[in-house]
Design an enzyme around this catalytic site. Structure first.
Site, PDB file in Angstrom:
ATOM      1  N   ASP A  83       0.829  -1.198   0.000  1.00 34.70           N
ATOM      2  CA  ASP A  83       0.000   0.000   0.000  1.00 34.70           C
ATOM      3  C   ASP A  83       0.866   1.252   0.000  1.00 34.70           C
ATOM      4  OD1 ASP A  83      -2.065   1.794   0.202  1.00 34.70           O
ATOM      5  OD2 ASP A  83      -2.505   1.384   2.314  1.00 34.70           O
ATOM      6  N   ASP A 282      -1.833   5.152  -5.703  1.00 35.42           N
ATOM      7  CA  ASP A 282      -2.146   4.342  -4.531  1.00 35.42           C
ATOM      8  C   ASP A 282      -2.287   2.870  -4.898  1.00 35.42           C
ATOM      9  OD1 ASP A 282      -2.984   3.348  -2.125  1.00 35.42           O
ATOM     10  OD2 ASP A 282      -4.963   4.267  -2.174  1.00 35.42           O
TER      11      ASP A 282
END
Length: 387
Positions: A83, A282
């Site tokens: 992440d 992201d």
């Protein structure tokens, strides 16, 4: 940021119109100067520090790309969701655990290695919006991290050995601080046992390794459109040419996103009226999201482009709102094809513009924190690069 839409089957065939919109050409004419005289190629110091590489598992259809990180002595493997939209790395922890999804024998077990409030890294955790404030230096450093998909992890910061195989042949044994999560909340149970936070805040595992002098403050990933890929720390695997670079936007927020812009939207390689987008890269988000105005403009352009084609709109998919059926079934669970780009406001993301995994596949994406720039280049993500 971890926007997953977990629990929804993603076996629908996805329409990759945004890839050309974002990556070719990448930004406005003014920002395209980054590809020539203003471009900053990374400087290599391979003789001073090393790099490390991890095979990636998963695909965009499952909603997860993960890596295995060994922790402890003797080391124990933990499968973590990669992440770039968050800083803190954490694992489900037997302390005991509330809301954990894995059997107890698979959880991390703390062993008198809790980070105290007086530790400098606890100050980095304190900057997280939901952090529980410390009262005494010898208190344990508690954390709480919340994600955009309404998931959450609460726990305590610990420090342990994280063995890493470097590209120069040596085995590194850094002591890294991470979250021991003893209270989890998931929208749906994930296949992973935690999150590998790859943001550029001080608590990030990347920042910690860099502060120890072990790697350059660079992280990159290559996510295969088919299955798997690879993730690397350090600058060893950056191509010497072909990478397009753009600056990371400077932010005052305590949450350090990999954000860049302003960017203009191109459709079918032609400029559109959508301009000035700030983009967050992201890897914790499966899909790409546009602010409501940009999203509506994009959907209108897609619909106009498909006029006269043997396709009919359908609304059978609960997550992907813009779908079509053809005269013959597409090779998907519902037999349709969908736009893998969503309206940010529908998922409580406001006016955010997020470039998720669906738009990052089969590209090496590089986050160079030392030069404050993001780069990308087409790549074969099915094979690990030679070191």
């Amino acid at each position: 940021m971890d926007v997953k839409n977990r629990g929804i089957s993603l076996t629908t065939v996805l329409l990759f119109l945004l890839v050309s919109a974002i990556f070719s050409p990448p930004f406005s004419a003014a920002n395209q100067l980054l590809t020539n005289k203003n471009r900053k190629p990374p400087v290599s110091f391979h003789s001073l520090v090393s790099s490390t590489i991890f095979p990636v598992h998963g695909n965009v259809h499952s909603g997860y790309y993960t890596v295995t990180l060994n922790i402890g002595n003797p080391p124990k493997p933990f499968e973590l969701d990669i992440d770039t939209g968050s800083d803190l790395t954490w694992v489900e922890c037997d302390a005991p655990c509330k809301g954990c999804t894995k059997p107890r024998n698979q959880l991390y077990k703390p062993h008198d290695n809790i980070v105290k409030c007086g530790d400098p890294l606890c100050a980095a955790v304190k900057s997280l919006p939901s952090h529980h404030q410390c009262t005494k230096p010898n208190d344990q450093c508690d954390y709480e991290v919340n994600y955009a998909d309404q998931g959450r992890s609460r726990g305590v910061l610990v420090r342990d050995n994280v063995p890493l195989q470097s590209t120069n042949g040596s085995l590194l044994h850094p002591m890294v601080a991470f979250g021991c999560g003893y209270d989890q909340k998931y929208p749906d149970p994930p296949p992973s046992i935690g999150v590998l936070g790859l943001g550029y805040g001080k608590i990030s595992i990347l920042s910690q390794l860099h502060s120890m002098g072990l790697i350059r403050n660079v992280v990159g990933h290559c996510l295969s459109v088919r299955e798997g890929g690879y993730l690397f720390f350090g600058d060893k695997f950056i191509p010497s040419s072909g990478v397009v670079w753009t600056p990371i936007s400077q932010q005052n927020s305590s949450i350090k996103f990999y954000e860049s812009g302003p960017a203009d939207l191109f459709f079918n390689e032609k400029p559109t009226s959508v301009k000035g987008l700030q983009l967050i890269f992201d890897s914790g988000s499966t899909y790409t999201y546009f602010n409501p105005q940009a999203y509506k403009a994009l959907v209108d352009m897609v619909n106009n482009d498909l006029k006269g084609k043997p396709l009919n709109r359908t609304s059978e998919n609960e997550t992907l709102k813009v779908c079509w059926k053809g005269a013959k079934r597409f090779r998907s669970s519902q037999g349709n094809v969908c736009l893998g780009i969503l309206n940010a406001s529908d998922d409580d993301l406001g006016n955010s513009n997020i470039i998720g995994d669906i738009s990052l596949q089969d590209k090496m994406v590089i986050y160079d924190n030392e030069r404050q720039q993001i780069g990308w280049v087409d790549a074969n993500c099915d094979t690990l690069p030679n070191s």
